[in-house]
Write a protein that holds these residues in place. Sequence first.
Motif, PDB file in Angstrom:
ATOM      1  N   GLU A 236       0.840  -1.208   0.000  1.00  0.00           N
ATOM      2  CA  GLU A 236       0.000   0.000   0.000  1.00  0.00           C
ATOM      3  C   GLU A 236       0.875   1.259   0.000  1.00  0.00           C
ATOM      4  OE1 GLU A 236      -3.448   0.053   2.479  1.00  0.00           O
ATOM      5  OE2 GLU A 236      -4.272  -1.270   0.910  1.00  0.00           O
ATOM      6  N   ARG A 237       1.949   1.234   0.809  1.00  0.00           N
ATOM      7  CA  ARG A 237       2.862   2.391   0.801  1.00  0.00           C
ATOM      8  C   ARG A 237       3.480   2.584  -0.579  1.00  0.00           C
ATOM      9  NH1 ARG A 237       4.455   0.354   5.740  1.00  0.00           N
ATOM     10  NH2 ARG A 237       6.321  -0.598   4.853  1.00  0.00           N
ATOM     11  N   LEU A 238       3.868   1.449  -1.205  1.00  0.00           N
ATOM     12  CA  LEU A 238       4.476   1.530  -2.537  1.00  0.00           C
ATOM     13  C   LEU A 238       3.501   2.163  -3.528  1.00  0.00           C
ATOM     14  CD1 LEU A 238       6.547   0.903  -4.723  1.00  0.00           C
ATOM     15  CD2 LEU A 238       5.726  -1.462  -4.776  1.00  0.00           C
ATOM     16  N   ALA A 239       2.258   1.702  -3.499  1.00  0.00           N
ATOM     17  CA  ALA A 239       1.254   2.242  -4.424  1.00  0.00           C
ATOM     18  C   ALA A 239       1.050   3.732  -4.165  1.00  0.00           C
ATOM     19  CB  ALA A 239      -0.054   1.484  -4.267  1.00  0.00           C
ATOM     20  N   ARG A 240       0.996   4.120  -2.887  1.00  0.00           N
ATOM     21  CA  ARG A 240       0.765   5.545  -2.579  1.00  0.00           C
ATOM     22  C   ARG A 240       1.966   6.395  -2.998  1.00  0.00           C
ATOM     23  NH1 ARG A 240      -2.272   3.427   2.110  1.00  0.00           N
ATOM     24  NH2 ARG A 240      -4.404   3.514   1.305  1.00  0.00           N
ATOM     25  N   ARG A 241       3.164   5.786  -2.897  1.00  0.00           N
ATOM     26  CA  ARG A 241       4.366   6.485  -3.360  1.00  0.00           C
ATOM     27  C   ARG A 241       4.246   6.739  -4.869  1.00  0.00           C
ATOM     28  NH1 ARG A 241       7.972   2.647  -1.321  1.00  0.00           N
ATOM     29  NH2 ARG A 241       7.662   3.387   0.815  1.00  0.00           N
ATOM     30  N   ALA A 242       3.751   5.742  -5.590  1.00  0.00           N
ATOM     31  CA  ALA A 242       3.555   5.910  -7.042  1.00  0.00           C
ATOM     32  C   ALA A 242       2.507   6.987  -7.316  1.00  0.00           C
ATOM     33  CB  ALA A 242       3.132   4.584  -7.686  1.00  0.00           C
ATOM     34  N   LEU A 243       1.443   6.986  -6.527  1.00  0.00           N
ATOM     35  CA  LEU A 243       0.393   7.992  -6.731  1.00  0.00           C
ATOM     36  C   LEU A 243       0.939   9.395  -6.468  1.00  0.00           C
ATOM     37  CD1 LEU A 243      -2.804   6.304  -5.182  1.00  0.00           C
ATOM     38  CD2 LEU A 243      -2.014   6.319  -7.558  1.00  0.00           C
ATOM     39  N   ALA A 244       1.787   9.521  -5.452  1.00  0.00           N
ATOM     40  CA  ALA A 244       2.346  10.829  -5.121  1.00  0.00           C
ATOM     41  C   ALA A 244       3.282  11.347  -6.211  1.00  0.00           C
ATOM     42  CB  ALA A 244       3.085  10.754  -3.789  1.00  0.00           C
ATOM     43  N   LEU A 245       3.746  10.429  -7.072  1.00  0.00           N
ATOM     44  CA  LEU A 245       4.676  10.818  -8.143  1.00  0.00           C
ATOM     45  C   LEU A 245       3.978  10.814  -9.512  1.00  0.00           C
ATOM     46  CD1 LEU A 245       7.796   8.808  -6.898  1.00  0.00           C
ATOM     47  CD2 LEU A 245       7.465  11.282  -6.793  1.00  0.00           C
ATOM     48  N   ASP A 246       2.695  11.126  -9.531  1.00  0.00           N
ATOM     49  CA  ASP A 246       1.897  11.211 -10.769  1.00  0.00           C
ATOM     50  C   ASP A 246       1.679   9.871 -11.449  1.00  0.00           C
ATOM     51  OD1 ASP A 246       2.094  13.901 -10.258  1.00  0.00           O
ATOM     52  OD2 ASP A 246       3.478  14.340 -11.893  1.00  0.00           O
ATOM     53  N   GLY A 247       1.906   8.779 -10.715  1.00  0.00           N
ATOM     54  CA  GLY A 247       1.803   7.458 -11.328  1.00  0.00           C
ATOM     55  C   GLY A 247       0.498   6.763 -11.012  1.00  0.00           C
ATOM     56  N   THR A 248       0.498   5.439 -11.238  1.00  0.00           N
ATOM     57  CA  THR A 248      -0.688   4.623 -11.013  1.00  0.00           C
ATOM     58  C   THR A 248      -0.363   3.468 -10.064  1.00  0.00           C
ATOM     59  OG1 THR A 248      -2.274   3.122 -12.067  1.00  0.00           O
ATOM     60  CG2 THR A 248      -0.158   3.334 -13.147  1.00  0.00           C
ATOM     61  N   CYS A 249      -1.386   3.009  -9.338  1.00  0.00           N
ATOM     62  CA  CYS A 249      -1.187   1.897  -8.397  1.00  0.00           C
ATOM     63  C   CYS A 249      -1.024   0.572  -9.124  1.00  0.00           C
ATOM     64  CB  CYS A 249      -2.327   1.828  -7.381  1.00  0.00           C
ATOM     65  SG  CYS A 249      -3.902   1.292  -8.071  1.00  0.00           S
ATOM     66  N   THR A 250      -1.315   0.536 -10.433  1.00  0.00           N
ATOM     67  CA  THR A 250      -1.069  -0.684 -11.186  1.00  0.00           C
ATOM     68  C   THR A 250      -0.843  -0.382 -12.666  1.00  0.00           C
ATOM     69  OG1 THR A 250      -1.957  -2.812 -11.926  1.00  0.00           O
ATOM     70  CG2 THR A 250      -3.582  -1.124 -11.292  1.00  0.00           C
TER      71      THR A 250
ATOM     72  N   VAL B 290      -6.636  -4.139 -10.942  1.00  0.00           N
ATOM     73  CA  VAL B 290      -7.128  -3.782  -9.603  1.00  0.00           C
ATOM     74  C   VAL B 290      -7.621  -5.013  -8.857  1.00  0.00           C
ATOM     75  CG1 VAL B 290      -8.902  -2.473  -8.368  1.00  0.00           C
ATOM     76  CG2 VAL B 290      -7.734  -1.447 -10.328  1.00  0.00           C
ATOM     77  N   GLY B 291      -8.400  -5.827  -9.528  1.00  0.00           N
ATOM     78  CA  GLY B 291      -8.916  -7.064  -8.947  1.00  0.00           C
ATOM     79  C   GLY B 291      -9.559  -6.818  -7.599  1.00  0.00           C
TER      80      GLY B 291
ATOM     81  N   LEU C 188      -7.111   1.596  -3.351  1.00  0.00           N
ATOM     82  CA  LEU C 188      -6.094   2.439  -3.996  1.00  0.00           C
ATOM     83  C   LEU C 188      -6.639   3.076  -5.272  1.00  0.00           C
ATOM     84  CD1 LEU C 188      -3.166  -0.022  -3.399  1.00  0.00           C
ATOM     85  CD2 LEU C 188      -3.291   2.304  -2.473  1.00  0.00           C
ATOM     86  N   LEU C 189      -7.476   2.340  -5.988  1.00  0.00           N
ATOM     87  CA  LEU C 189      -8.075   2.893  -7.206  1.00  0.00           C
ATOM     88  C   LEU C 189      -8.880   4.148  -6.875  1.00  0.00           C
ATOM     89  CD1 LEU C 189      -8.649   2.550 -10.292  1.00  0.00           C
ATOM     90  CD2 LEU C 189     -10.746   1.352  -9.641  1.00  0.00           C
ATOM     91  N   ARG C 190      -9.582   4.102  -5.748  1.00  0.00           N
ATOM     92  CA  ARG C 190     -10.372   5.280  -5.353  1.00  0.00           C
ATOM     93  C   ARG C 190      -9.466   6.484  -5.118  1.00  0.00           C
ATOM     94  NH1 ARG C 190     -15.486   4.561  -3.515  1.00  0.00           N
ATOM     95  NH2 ARG C 190     -16.228   2.549  -4.225  1.00  0.00           N
ATOM     96  N   GLU C 191      -8.341   6.235  -4.451  1.00  0.00           N
ATOM     97  CA  GLU C 191      -7.398   7.340  -4.211  1.00  0.00           C
ATOM     98  C   GLU C 191      -6.839   7.847  -5.538  1.00  0.00           C
ATOM     99  OE1 GLU C 191      -4.433   6.383  -1.205  1.00  0.00           O
ATOM    100  OE2 GLU C 191      -5.885   5.076  -0.208  1.00  0.00           O
TER     101      GLU C 191
END
Lengths: 463, 463
Positions: free
Chosen positions: A405-419, A424-425, A431-434
Amino acid sequence: MAKLFLLCRVIPAFRSVCGEDGVSLGAAVREQHGRDESVHRCRPPDVVVWPRSVEEVSALAKICHHHHLPIIPFGTGTGLEGGVGALKGGVCFSLRNMDRVLDLHQEDFDVSVEPGVTRKGLNSYLRDTGLWFPVDPGADASLCGMAATSASGTNAVRYGTMRENVLNLEVVLADGSIIHTAGRGRRPRKTSAGYNLTNLFVGSEGTLGVITKTTLRLYGVPEAMVSAVCTFPSVQAAVDSTVQVLQTGVPIARIEFLDDVMIDACNSFNSLAYPVAPTLFLEFHGTEKSLEEQVTVTEEITQANGGSDFSWARDAETRGRLWKARHDAWYAALALRPGCKAYSTDVCVPLSRLPQIIVETKEDLMLNGLTGPIAGHVGDGNFHCIMVMDPNDQDEVIRVHEFTERLARRALALDGTCTGEHGVGLGKRALLREEMGPLAIEVMQGLKATLDPKNLMNPGKVL
Amino acid sequence: MAKLFLLCRVIPAFRSVCGEDGVSLGAAVREQHGRDESVHRCRPPDVVVWPRSVEEVSALAKICHHHHLPIIPFGTGTGLEGGVGALKGGVCFSLRNMDRVLDLHQEDFDVSVEPGVTRKGLNSYLRDTGLWFPVDPGADASLCGMAATSASGTNAVRYGTMRENVLNLEVVLADGSIIHTAGRGRRPRKTSAGYNLTNLFVGSEGTLGVITKTTLRLYGVPEAMVSAVCTFPSVQAAVDSTVQVLQTGVPIARIEFLDDVMIDACNSFNSLAYPVAPTLFLEFHGTEKSLEEQVTVTEEITQANGGSDFSWARDAETRGRLWKARHDAWYAALALRPGCKAYSTDVCVPLSRLPQIIVETKEDLMLNGLTGPIAGHVGDGNFHCIMVMDPNDQDEVIRVHEFTERLARRALALDGTCTGEHGVGLGKRALLREEMGPLAIEVMQGLKATLDPKNLMNPGKVL
């Protein structure tokens, strides 16, 4: 269950699962779930059916629709985010018996396949045609499943993902109606006719309909291939090289990053001796002559960024040996801790953000005592941590979950995507909601409600 | 209208149109419609607004939503299928005042633009960066408009269409809410996070929302370019060459077909002396060294197919001269019948079907005494007939209309689409139904009803 056994009398495909005595369910469930490689808990369906045609899928869907039974489409079960779990029970549609390659048009570079056809199966079928289908997520997944999950993999930097390579889909909707997303039998290489239904269903993970046929774009087999490996003093240097290679327009086919932990694991697993440092594995496709230039340009760029130990291979055998480390990464990671299980999590960020996120992620792994070698499709900014863990160690399982979850949020904070490619499955709904924000999620929910008002299609996934 | 003048008091953007005295409507309508190059009858809106920010677009949309006023998004008005006509009156949102290039990320090969930025404007902005945006529909269209209509053009065979090159969209929905189709500020090169909203809005032609920002994928400017022209004994020979060039993996950047009538028109218009025969115009992008090989391979292929008069050009000036025929095709066609107007219709079929459809179409033109030179993006199977006609000759207008319908149906009968890149707009709604079938149309209608339940967004288009 009584209702389901009743249904068996109506449809041959139902009978083929339950039999006249209705006892084969156990085996069916094992078949369905034995291959789910994710860490998500097994959630078996009430019944599995093996339809043999789109008409059977449609008839079965109509019955499920009438009786409010969930429908879970099943290809090869190689997804990583729990997409085939039957959270609310219901009927698993295993599509392996629909396994024909249809309508190959060599001159038009397209082919249609049923859902039981895997990417290796298709490429084997195409062997003598001079054509191939390049999208390669690693597993020998079914092509319709790859469409459903918007799969990609190592070749995407050159050939695109499923999004760019699906021309048309035949889909059975929740109410059993059959549509063709680009119109029946249509296969132009481009179109601007109406809403892009094809790419609405690509990546919908079985939540909008059952994909029963996909028409794919094919490519000419490259005249020649060259592979190369190069070691770098830092993640930054490897990423800088990648950006510069793309900038110069080298049509690189694969550019894969492995971190020091991953390389170390590969060395041990395969008795190799690569320097334990950030490493790029590269592959070039083209004519003999163009390859020389591609390799020369790339070697110059990597050297200017401090890359060393640049080795390259032209013939198939040497290339195979060179890539062995990358291909066996999953098993090499598993071998780091015998008896453990692995779970590959995936994020994707803009290229320039890769060094920061990889450095921070490695620090996070160290700090939390986790084993998570990194491998990634660096040309797309996409990478995986292969989390190796003891599934019986509840504390470790929780720490891995929190890490991902931290990794995904780190990606989101850098203009990226959680996947970037796993989907999403079940695992990344929050994370998709965020990632999307509430209004875009509302739009997705609206689309889902329009196409599947009873929420029968793979319920509990994505949204 | 009374209601609209009342609204002017609320929103500055409304005031800027109607003024305090509410008299400037005529000019606004002229501005909006002066550039619609299609043959569709002018259908002016009741009012035009020029919002300056997404917040103003949202506020205006909320008012329109509240008062049930149609919203017609307007970029540059260069579309060809009547997409900006206000069939039911309402408010035209002219977006030219939102004209900033935002957030250029050179290392990540992406940029965001507001709807007033055109493709030439962006490429001019990018001039010193070594990057460019290749999608080129001919007209200097706004990039958000190009996203809305899923534009493509000559470079699509190498770089893809808008579908492959839009990473994210900011969209104002019919009710005024603002969404980001890939999440706010996100720009990974690939993603599998949730439904592909981006590609639902790409090609939706203003019927699902107003695109107020688009994030685009950029490419490195090629080190060098070479252009070539080659004449063929038949359409079949030109198409066979195209298929073989693609098959060998030559990364051709442009491969354009002109028929004998088109070449003849170009010769007259530009005082050129190309042989009057089926002709391919080609362009190669790459390094100096790779270009040599691309040209050699292509020349061998064309010669093997009976191609002759293969001439090629390396420097910008000679290339410009070589391509002048292709670039001026529209005006050359118009010059065939001074005083007439032109309408470019477009279809797309699988490559192997091109010879048949072009031969049949030329026969149809002859039989019906119509002037319709053919030019096409043959690498994608996409071509246009530039119909030159006297708009005051009602009989001819009807014959052209019937011809374009026959052409589209011919494409449909050959597994193709009624529009490869111009979109459906007003003109091809009936054909879209034939192409998609009733159930897929129902799905599209369902999506439209979900996102725009009051049918306010560009009503009467596409569906």
